[in-house]
Design a protein around this motif. Structure first.
Motif, short mmCIF file in Angstrom:
data_model
loop_
_atom_site.label_atom_id
_atom_site.label_comp_id
_atom_site.label_asym_id
_atom_site.label_seq_id
_atom_site.Cartn_x
_atom_site.Cartn_y
_atom_site.Cartn_z
N GLU A 295 40.37 46.18 8.81
CA GLU A 295 40.31 47.06 7.19
C GLU A 295 41.59 47.77 6.91
O GLU A 295 41.63 48.36 7.97
CB GLU A 295 39.06 47.97 7.17
N LYS B 145 39.67 49.91 11.40
CA LYS B 145 40.17 50.45 10.46
C LYS B 145 42.31 51.13 10.39
O LYS B 145 42.25 51.49 11.14
CB LYS B 145 39.65 51.32 9.42
N GLU C 299 43.13 50.84 4.75
CA GLU C 299 43.45 51.70 3.56
C GLU C 299 44.63 52.04 3.91
O GLU C 299 45.88 53.04 4.80
CB GLU C 299 42.52 52.72 4.06
N ASP D 98 36.57 51.63 16.41
CA ASP D 98 34.94 51.41 16.18
C ASP D 98 34.13 52.75 16.54
O ASP D 98 33.24 53.12 16.22
CB ASP D 98 34.53 50.01 16.58
#
Length: 213
Positions: free
Chosen positions: A26, A2, A28, A60
């Motif tokens: 990902e 992320k 954010e 991760d």
């Protein structure tokens, strides 16, 4: 993984690199306009990065990587076939490869001599026009150095090789219009920025961040 990012900031650089390397991230968003800093999911960003700035990369396994120049090297090394960074070399002397050291030299130069002159000095009018004039003068001198290096050995910072350093330089110089930094005296720099800006990965990163404030 992320990536914590904010639109219009240096976190665009690792976003571009991840797409270039074919690495799924990902995203954010972090609201950097307010204190306390909160992410779009409502998380306290201070728990991610106590320094409160972006980018941050959550791996991760929960490890958090900070500092954009470290993050882009990590991402490039995850995809060595992408050619975005020269290999670091072996652990035996001499440490690393000369090309890798040249890359790190450019990353350090962009971070200290360009990035940290644009921000904070040109993003905070409360520092006054005198401070901003000094910042623009310093940037002109440093961009003259980049211009001469590109003229001697371009079209990219590492010669024929497009690298994470070019993505970082593009990101920082994308602030020029907003901060009234004149690039007209630096045709080689302008051509590099145009060339990088036309890359599909750059266009994709900009689309993905568009409107996500």
């Amino acid at each position: 993984m992320k990536l914590y990012y904010a639109t219009g900031t240096c976190s665009l650089s690792p976003h571009i690199v991840a797409i270039e390397a074919g690495i799924a991230l990902e995203l954010e968003r972090v609201d950097i306009r307010k204190i306390p800093r909160v992410t779009e999911t409502g998380a306290d960003y201070a728990q991610v990065n106590p320094n409160l700035y972006v980018p941050a990369l959550a791996l991760d396994d929960g490890t958090i990587l900070l500092e954009g120049t470290a993050i882009v090297q990590y991402l490039a090394d995850l995809a060595p076939a992408s050619g975005l960074a020269p290999p670091p070399g072996s652990l035996a002397p001499p440490p690393g490869s000369l090309a890798r050291v040249q890359l790190q030299s450019w990353l350090g130069f962009i971070a200290t001599e360009l990035h940290k002159v644009f921000s904070p000095w040109l993003f905070h009018p409360e520092y006054g026009t005198q401070a901003q004039d000094v910042a623009r003068s310093r940037l002109a001198a440093r961009l003259d150095y980049v211009e001469r290096q590109l003229a001697a050995g371009g079209p990219y910072l590492l010669g024929e090789r497009y690298s994470i350093a070019d993505a970082y330089l593009y990101t920082i110089l994308s602030w020029s219009a907003h901060t009234k930094v004149d690039l007209s005296a630096f045709p080689q720099v302008r051509r590099l920025i145009e060339r990088v800006g036309e890359r599909p990965a750059v266009q994709q990163a900009l689309r993905e961040e568009e409107g996500r404030y």
